[in-house]
Motif scaffolding. Structure first.
Motif, mmCIF file in Angstrom:
data_model
loop_
_atom_site.group_PDB
_atom_site.id
_atom_site.type_symbol
_atom_site.label_atom_id
_atom_site.label_comp_id
_atom_site.label_asym_id
_atom_site.label_seq_id
_atom_site.Cartn_x
_atom_site.Cartn_y
_atom_site.Cartn_z
ATOM 1 N N LEU A 12 0.803 -1.232 0.000
ATOM 2 C CA LEU A 12 0.000 0.000 0.000
ATOM 3 C C LEU A 12 0.833 1.278 0.000
ATOM 4 C CD1 LEU A 12 -3.072 0.100 -0.107
ATOM 5 C CD2 LEU A 12 -3.149 0.279 2.372
ATOM 6 N N ASP B 50 -2.413 -6.919 -4.572
ATOM 7 C CA ASP B 50 -2.725 -7.963 -3.584
ATOM 8 C C ASP B 50 -1.436 -8.721 -3.214
ATOM 9 O OD1 ASP B 50 -2.261 -9.667 -5.711
ATOM 10 O OD2 ASP B 50 -4.378 -10.051 -6.095
ATOM 11 N N ASN C 252 1.365 -5.275 8.860
ATOM 12 C CA ASN C 252 -0.043 -5.117 9.244
ATOM 13 C C ASN C 252 -0.483 -6.224 10.214
ATOM 14 O OD1 ASN C 252 0.233 -7.091 7.285
ATOM 15 N ND2 ASN C 252 -1.823 -6.804 6.492
ATOM 16 N N ILE D 39 -7.242 -7.312 13.050
ATOM 17 C CA ILE D 39 -8.431 -6.918 12.275
ATOM 18 C C ILE D 39 -9.395 -8.105 12.090
ATOM 19 C CG2 ILE D 39 -9.251 -5.913 10.092
ATOM 20 C CD1 ILE D 39 -6.661 -4.276 10.012
ATOM 21 N N LYS E 163 -19.326 -3.890 7.968
ATOM 22 C CA LYS E 163 -18.089 -3.171 7.656
ATOM 23 C C LYS E 163 -18.322 -2.395 6.363
ATOM 24 C CE LYS E 163 -13.548 -3.849 5.698
ATOM 25 N NZ LYS E 163 -12.684 -4.743 4.946
ATOM 26 N N ALA F 110 -16.429 0.970 3.813
ATOM 27 C CA ALA F 110 -15.407 2.011 3.650
ATOM 28 C C ALA F 110 -16.132 3.348 3.717
ATOM 29 C CB ALA F 110 -14.711 1.842 2.313
ATOM 30 N N PHE G 232 -9.043 5.161 2.901
ATOM 31 C CA PHE G 232 -8.210 4.624 3.989
ATOM 32 C C PHE G 232 -8.927 4.565 5.341
ATOM 33 C CE2 PHE G 232 -5.407 6.899 0.976
ATOM 34 C CZ PHE G 232 -4.881 5.777 0.365
ATOM 35 N N ASP H 81 -11.953 2.316 7.213
ATOM 36 C CA ASP H 81 -12.980 1.272 7.230
ATOM 37 C C ASP H 81 -13.747 1.353 8.542
ATOM 38 O OD1 ASP H 81 -12.438 0.205 4.750
ATOM 39 O OD2 ASP H 81 -10.946 -1.211 5.518
ATOM 40 N N TYR I 135 -16.162 -0.366 11.171
ATOM 41 C CA TYR I 135 -16.675 -1.642 11.669
ATOM 42 C C TYR I 135 -17.778 -1.335 12.677
ATOM 43 C CZ TYR I 135 -12.717 -4.087 9.580
ATOM 44 O OH TYR I 135 -11.809 -4.600 8.688
ATOM 45 N N ILE J 177 -10.870 1.608 11.376
ATOM 46 C CA ILE J 177 -9.510 1.118 11.118
ATOM 47 C C ILE J 177 -8.947 1.885 9.919
ATOM 48 C CG2 ILE J 177 -8.111 -0.876 10.384
ATOM 49 C CD1 ILE J 177 -9.130 -1.346 13.151
ATOM 50 N N GLU K 289 -6.240 -0.178 6.420
ATOM 51 C CA GLU K 289 -6.263 -1.659 6.552
ATOM 52 C C GLU K 289 -5.222 -2.158 7.538
ATOM 53 O OE1 GLU K 289 -5.708 -3.190 2.571
ATOM 54 O OE2 GLU K 289 -7.092 -1.701 1.785
ATOM 55 N N ARG L 53 -2.239 -1.190 7.694
ATOM 56 C CA ARG L 53 -0.870 -1.069 7.149
ATOM 57 C C ARG L 53 -0.309 0.283 7.559
ATOM 58 N NH1 ARG L 53 0.117 -5.419 4.139
ATOM 59 N NH2 ARG L 53 -1.598 -6.408 3.062
#
Ligand code: ADE
Length: 418
Positions: free
Chosen positions: A78, A103, A297, A302, A312, A314, A318, A320, A322, A332, A335, A337
């Motif tokens: 990221l 990914d 991370n 998480i 959850k 977005a 950057f 998220d 929950y 969060i 993610e 990171r």
């Protein structure tokens, strides 16, 4: 030349941003001038697994002017700045394998692409490249004379590898240089972490309960900057000396269970796994913000948070959200990171100037000395470290005193007391 980047059209923007960073990297400029004349890396291939930022681009240019063929892959999925990747490929003719948001499979495919060039030197940040090499057949490292490692987490991993007697070539631990960790880890992480949290959330830091997990050099920097912006800072530690230091630096120190109930913004910078866990999320206030600035991370659990959440989504770039079963929301960032590189631009150029001067000097040192080095992790030689401090001071226009002959003699003697 092989490469895999997001979009070549971003090259112009990247080139302008690299130019901006270079203006704040005077030590690297001096090294580049000398490297261009002396070409100490002539004929060598350097595979750099680093965050693909403007500062890294300046380092890559320095290595190239030293005669190296340079290849770059990302040290985090990221952290890549896609415009910089494009400029590196199209303006500097450097093979880059990195796309922001790639990914895990692509991330490792990119590392392997950088290894396919059969490098002579590896330059790592977090030790994923070296770890990958050590899980492949020995032929992969056939040409490698040595490597360097940028960060605390990477040095810990490499020392573990060396301790098991499995390290296949010598590595210089750039992180251990004083001109690296005292500045990059403290002032770089301090500023860029706050920058990442603020860019991602636009939250006011003043008046907030700000929890810093870990009081190493990075934690010290984050705590110092959060305090400077008016937060009430709480420090979490497991080491009694560091806990004592944090207390005497004026911070509240308590276990994470206690801090979980009162914190509004949490940052992990420990380098360890599962520091903030399910049982801590269960205690948090509605709206708590949780970020990580450690290398991997793994510091925030998480998956554990997901297990106690019913939804959850977005909510911003950057961020998220929950939703717990009782409707409390926990946010969060990035993610989990490293937030300073995910949502901001990482450490400012002026501090990376010293870190990357250590990288350039260490690569040169490796070329000159690898035959006499064992398959161990070495610290950066003290004269390199001191020289970087001297060059940085000079670039900043700061003069310092010299010891008088009398003072020198006194420091080398034992006879004189009260
Ligand atoms: N690590 C932290 N900040 C960085 C930056 N700006 N460039 C490269 N690596 C980094």
């Amino acid at each position: 030349m092989k490469f895999d980047i997001k979009d070549s059209k971003l090259a112009k923007k990247g080139a302008l941003r690299i130019e901006w960073a270079a203006k704040n990297m005077p030590v690297l400029k001096l090294i580049k001038e000398r490297f261009s004349k002396e070409r100490p890396l002539s004929g060598l291939k350097v595979a750099c697994c680093l965050h693909v930022t403007t500062e890294t681009a300046v380092l890559a240019e320095v290595l190239k002017s030293g005669g190296a063929e340079v290849y770059v892959c990302a040290s985090n999925p990221l952290s890549t700045q896609d415009d910089v990747a494009a400029a590196l490929v199209h303006d500097l003719k450097i093979g880059v394998f990195a796309i922001k948001g790639e990914d895990t499979k692509t991330y490792y495919a990119h590392l392997k692409a950088a290894l396919e060039v059969k490098p002579d030197i590896t330059m790592d940040d977090g030790a994923d490249l070296v770890s990958t090499i050590h899980q492949l057949p020995p032929v992969v490292h056939a040409n490698i004379i040595g490597g360097t490692e940028e960060t605390t987490t990477g040095v810990i991993r490499l020392r573990a590898l060396a301790k098991e007697g499995k390290l296949r070539y010598p590595i210089i631990a750039v992180n251990d240089a004083l001109t690296k960790h005292l500045f990059d880890n403290r002032y770089g992480t301090g500023q860029s972490t706050l920058d990442g949290i603020i860019r991602a959330t636009n939250k006011l830091i003043a008046g907030s309960n700000f929890v810093v997990c870990g009081y190493g050099w990075c934690g010290k920097g984050v705590a110092m900057r959060a305090k400077g912006m008016g937060a009430r800072v709480i420090v979490i530690e497991v080491d009694p000396l560091r806990a004592l230091e944090a207390t005497m630096d004026g911070f509240d120190v308590m276990p994470i269970r206690a801090a979980a109930k009162i914190g509004e913004i949490f940052v992990t910078v420990t380098g360890d796994i599962n520091v903030i866990r399910q049982e801590h999320f269960a205690l948090m206030q509605d709206g708590a913000i949780v970020a990580n600035s450690g290398h991997f991370n793994v510091e925030i659990d998480i998956p554990g948070l997901a297990k106690i959440s019913k939804a959850k989504r977005a909510t911003r770039d950057f961020v998220d959200e929950y939703t717990l079963k009782d409707n409390r929301k926990i946010y969060i960032l990035g993610e989990g990171r490293l937030i300073n590189l995910a949502a901001a631009e990482g450490h400012p150029a002026s501090v990376m100037d010293m870190s990357f001067a250590n990288q350039a000097f260490s690569a040169e040192y490796m070329v000159k000395n690898y035959q006499g080095l064992a398959k161990q992790v070495y610290t950066v030689p003290e004269d390199i470290d001191k020289n970087i401090a001297r060059l940085k001071l000079k670039a900043m226009g700061i003069k310092i005193d010299l010891l008088t002959p009398e003072q020198k003699k006194y420091l080398a003697s034992w006879e004189m007391g009260t």
